[in-house]
Design a protein around this motif. Sequence first.
Motif, PDB file in Angstrom:
ATOM      1  N   THR A 152       0.899  -4.640  -0.524  1.00  0.00           N
ATOM      2  CA  THR A 152      -0.504  -4.602  -0.118  1.00  0.00           C
ATOM      3  C   THR A 152      -1.219  -5.862  -0.576  1.00  0.00           C
ATOM      4  O   THR A 152      -1.952  -6.503   0.193  1.00  0.00           O
ATOM      5  CB  THR A 152      -1.208  -3.361  -0.700  1.00  0.00           C
ATOM      6  OG1 THR A 152      -0.539  -2.178  -0.242  1.00  0.00           O
ATOM      7  CG2 THR A 152      -2.669  -3.310  -0.259  1.00  0.00           C
ATOM      8  N   ALA A 153      -0.980  -6.258  -1.834  1.00  0.00           N
ATOM      9  CA  ALA A 153      -1.619  -7.461  -2.373  1.00  0.00           C
ATOM     10  C   ALA A 153      -1.136  -8.725  -1.685  1.00  0.00           C
ATOM     11  O   ALA A 153      -1.885  -9.705  -1.564  1.00  0.00           O
ATOM     12  CB  ALA A 153      -1.350  -7.553  -3.878  1.00  0.00           C
ATOM     13  N   MET A 203       5.944   6.395   1.209  1.00  0.00           N
ATOM     14  CA  MET A 203       6.526   6.201  -0.126  1.00  0.00           C
ATOM     15  C   MET A 203       6.134   7.340  -1.073  1.00  0.00           C
ATOM     16  O   MET A 203       4.957   7.715  -1.135  1.00  0.00           O
ATOM     17  CB  MET A 203       6.052   4.875  -0.720  1.00  0.00           C
ATOM     18  CG  MET A 203       6.543   3.646  -0.007  1.00  0.00           C
ATOM     19  SD  MET A 203       5.846   2.144  -0.774  1.00  0.00           S
ATOM     20  CE  MET A 203       6.522   0.881   0.304  1.00  0.00           C
ATOM     21  N   LYS A 204       7.101   7.835  -1.818  1.00  0.00           N
ATOM     22  CA  LYS A 204       6.817   8.895  -2.795  1.00  0.00           C
ATOM     23  C   LYS A 204       5.895   8.383  -3.892  1.00  0.00           C
ATOM     24  O   LYS A 204       5.018   9.111  -4.368  1.00  0.00           O
ATOM     25  CB  LYS A 204       8.125   9.400  -3.399  1.00  0.00           C
ATOM     26  CG  LYS A 204       9.008  10.157  -2.414  1.00  0.00           C
ATOM     27  CD  LYS A 204      10.292  10.652  -3.073  1.00  0.00           C
ATOM     28  CE  LYS A 204      11.171  11.389  -2.062  1.00  0.00           C
ATOM     29  NZ  LYS A 204      12.445  11.867  -2.685  1.00  0.00           N
ATOM     30  N   SER A 205       6.071   7.125  -4.302  1.00  0.00           N
ATOM     31  CA  SER A 205       5.225   6.573  -5.367  1.00  0.00           C
ATOM     32  C   SER A 205       3.771   6.481  -4.917  1.00  0.00           C
ATOM     33  O   SER A 205       2.852   6.715  -5.718  1.00  0.00           O
ATOM     34  CB  SER A 205       5.733   5.173  -5.756  1.00  0.00           C
ATOM     35  OG  SER A 205       5.746   4.296  -4.641  1.00  0.00           O
ATOM     36  N   PHE A 206       3.543   6.180  -3.646  1.00  0.00           N
ATOM     37  CA  PHE A 206       2.180   6.123  -3.113  1.00  0.00           C
ATOM     38  C   PHE A 206       1.563   7.516  -3.086  1.00  0.00           C
ATOM     39  O   PHE A 206       0.415   7.710  -3.515  1.00  0.00           O
ATOM     40  CB  PHE A 206       2.209   5.528  -1.700  1.00  0.00           C
ATOM     41  CG  PHE A 206       0.884   5.554  -0.992  1.00  0.00           C
ATOM     42  CD1 PHE A 206      -0.080   4.602  -1.248  1.00  0.00           C
ATOM     43  CD2 PHE A 206       0.603   6.557  -0.066  1.00  0.00           C
ATOM     44  CE1 PHE A 206      -1.312   4.632  -0.596  1.00  0.00           C
ATOM     45  CE2 PHE A 206      -0.612   6.602   0.589  1.00  0.00           C
ATOM     46  CZ  PHE A 206      -1.576   5.627   0.324  1.00  0.00           C
ATOM     47  N   GLY A 218      10.156   3.600  -6.453  1.00  0.00           N
ATOM     48  CA  GLY A 218       9.663   4.619  -7.378  1.00  0.00           C
ATOM     49  C   GLY A 218       8.578   4.152  -8.318  1.00  0.00           C
ATOM     50  O   GLY A 218       8.022   4.956  -9.069  1.00  0.00           O
ATOM     51  N   THR A 219       8.233   2.853  -8.309  1.00  0.00           N
ATOM     52  CA  THR A 219       7.176   2.333  -9.182  1.00  0.00           C
ATOM     53  C   THR A 219       5.900   2.079  -8.374  1.00  0.00           C
ATOM     54  O   THR A 219       5.903   2.085  -7.147  1.00  0.00           O
ATOM     55  CB  THR A 219       7.612   1.013  -9.835  1.00  0.00           C
ATOM     56  OG1 THR A 219       7.675  -0.009  -8.816  1.00  0.00           O
ATOM     57  CG2 THR A 219       8.980   1.150 -10.477  1.00  0.00           C
ATOM     58  N   GLN A 220       4.792   1.841  -9.095  1.00  0.00           N
ATOM     59  CA  GLN A 220       3.534   1.550  -8.408  1.00  0.00           C
ATOM     60  C   GLN A 220       3.578   0.204  -7.692  1.00  0.00           C
ATOM     61  O   GLN A 220       2.887  -0.006  -6.697  1.00  0.00           O
ATOM     62  CB  GLN A 220       2.370   1.573  -9.414  1.00  0.00           C
ATOM     63  CG  GLN A 220       2.102   2.943 -10.013  1.00  0.00           C
ATOM     64  CD  GLN A 220       1.903   3.998  -8.934  1.00  0.00           C
ATOM     65  OE1 GLN A 220       1.015   3.877  -8.099  1.00  0.00           O
ATOM     66  NE2 GLN A 220       2.736   5.037  -8.960  1.00  0.00           N
ATOM     67  N   SER A 259      -7.309   0.388  -5.768  1.00  0.00           N
ATOM     68  CA  SER A 259      -8.103   1.605  -5.551  1.00  0.00           C
ATOM     69  C   SER A 259      -7.824   2.679  -6.588  1.00  0.00           C
ATOM     70  O   SER A 259      -8.486   3.721  -6.609  1.00  0.00           O
ATOM     71  CB  SER A 259      -7.849   2.160  -4.138  1.00  0.00           C
ATOM     72  OG  SER A 259      -6.472   2.220  -3.859  1.00  0.00           O
ATOM     73  N   SER A 260      -6.829   2.456  -7.458  1.00  0.00           N
ATOM     74  CA  SER A 260      -6.573   3.285  -8.640  1.00  0.00           C
ATOM     75  C   SER A 260      -6.452   4.777  -8.330  1.00  0.00           C
ATOM     76  O   SER A 260      -6.971   5.624  -9.058  1.00  0.00           O
ATOM     77  CB  SER A 260      -7.696   3.078  -9.676  1.00  0.00           C
ATOM     78  OG  SER A 260      -7.771   1.725 -10.059  1.00  0.00           O
TER      79      SER A 260
END
Length: 554
Positions: A202-203, A55-58, A193-195, A124-125
Amino acid sequence: MGSEKPSLLKGTVDAVKACPREIFNFWLFFCTAVWSFSGVAKGFDEGNIASIVVMKSFKTRFVLDHETDDQYANTKGWIVAMATAGAVFGCLACVNLVQRLGRKNTLLVFTLVYIAGIFGQTFSSGSLSGLYASRFIAGLGIGTTTVIPSIYLTEIAPRSIRGLITLQYACCQQLGVVFGFFFNYGITKHNAGTQLQWQLPTALQLIPAVIWGVGLLFTPESPRYLLSKNKRTEALKVLCDLRNLPEDHPYIQEEFAGIEWQLNAEIEAVSGASVWDLTKETFTVTENRRRFVLMFLCHMFGQWSGANAITQYSPTIFGYLGIAGEESRFLATGLYGIVKFVSVLIFSIFIIDFIGRRRSLITGICLQIVTLTYVGAYLGVTNKMSTADIEASSSATAASKASIVAIFLHAVAWSIGWFSIPYLVSAEVFPIRIRSLNVSILMAFHWAFYFGCSRAMPSLLAATHRFGAFAFFASICTCSLIYVFFALPETAGRSLESMDRLFERPWYTVRQVAYPTAADLADGGLGDVERKITDEDLNKVTEVRIESQTSKNH
């Protein structure tokens, strides 16, 4: 006619009809569902991490978008493989704890560890080191979920449906792959495209962990473990609850006596032997060493045949095969997960007992070689072609579609062969005295090989211009086919004496006696453990029990 072997399905139906109907009850199936569901952890991680690393957002959040393809291949390998590295240590850590704390408490502890790892990955920010650490922690929990549930399910299952109950765990592993891929597909469809695109799936791994974690609180410890801790009354009560029968029922009395007999036999078999003694016995006795080498190579070939690595990097690979766009790739990988889930289910129920372990494995490896060779050849020919170039050529487009079909067939081939055969054969070839130690060691090697292949895959794809990775896996499968043809016997149902004779001969001559004759088969009606114990062992166990009873009477 006497050598004719019934299928698992027919054998199960006949055995079920001969059992009291009360043993097939809600409580047994509830416990089975809770413990099997923990298998989702491994598959969910495979499916999820395979999707988010493309993913580009990742890549933007972790400041990886500036890396070259070769640099990111290396980083991606570490991100994916850290969980498998943790699983190696989780597998080793639970070996002793499961004997001290019990099956239930040990899995509860490592479920909390797994949940902590998922929290760490989700929040993990943008810290790559934090992501590595949290994936390693989650891996500790994943490794445990590949060991303890299988033990527990085997210990609570009635013999007549033991195979089908333990099968539920394997199916849940593949169900987790489906979850990982399709959750990413659905979330990408609405949050591209979003976080949230990578954080939310993952959550979501927390949900099945909470479900089986809470469910564990309501399930009992296994009767066998309780009996091993001299909690006879509690063990009997748990068995009665699981079978929904009173303790004076003949079925309960027979099964409980069988558990006691097996436990005493195992205690007698390893009486006075340390881990070092059993290790020396494994490697200094020629027959035992040959057993270990056989299973070591089976686990190695199984992991380096490439199936798990292909699953972990399937969105990337589907991109190589001509599927454009994140959403389309996630849909394709979701379907790939479904194919693996369904093929494992069908194979385990209807096929393996019909054609046997050896024929199943040889069939699966042959199909792997064909599909891997085709995909490798396709990638080699189209290596310098863009997606537009492929779409402009009708022959290249047809070859692209065929290569996608080949990847799906490869999933079926793996389900037929290397997915389950190493586990089944490991449980059958080792004498009871060294079985537990060797299975534990081999499981650690299993995860170590998994880590190595997972870590190497992206770099292998980059360094070998994509096609070389598939050529490498095909060559491994070819080597494994040759070894399996010469060295792997059909193990199901063999007597102890027949099994010993197999490993008294050099490995390359085993093919001459690979399939058991009527004389090689164990006496009917006995369980696996009973088949592995000689008359001498039985006499010793009987003497121990008589002496114990005599001392109590005095």
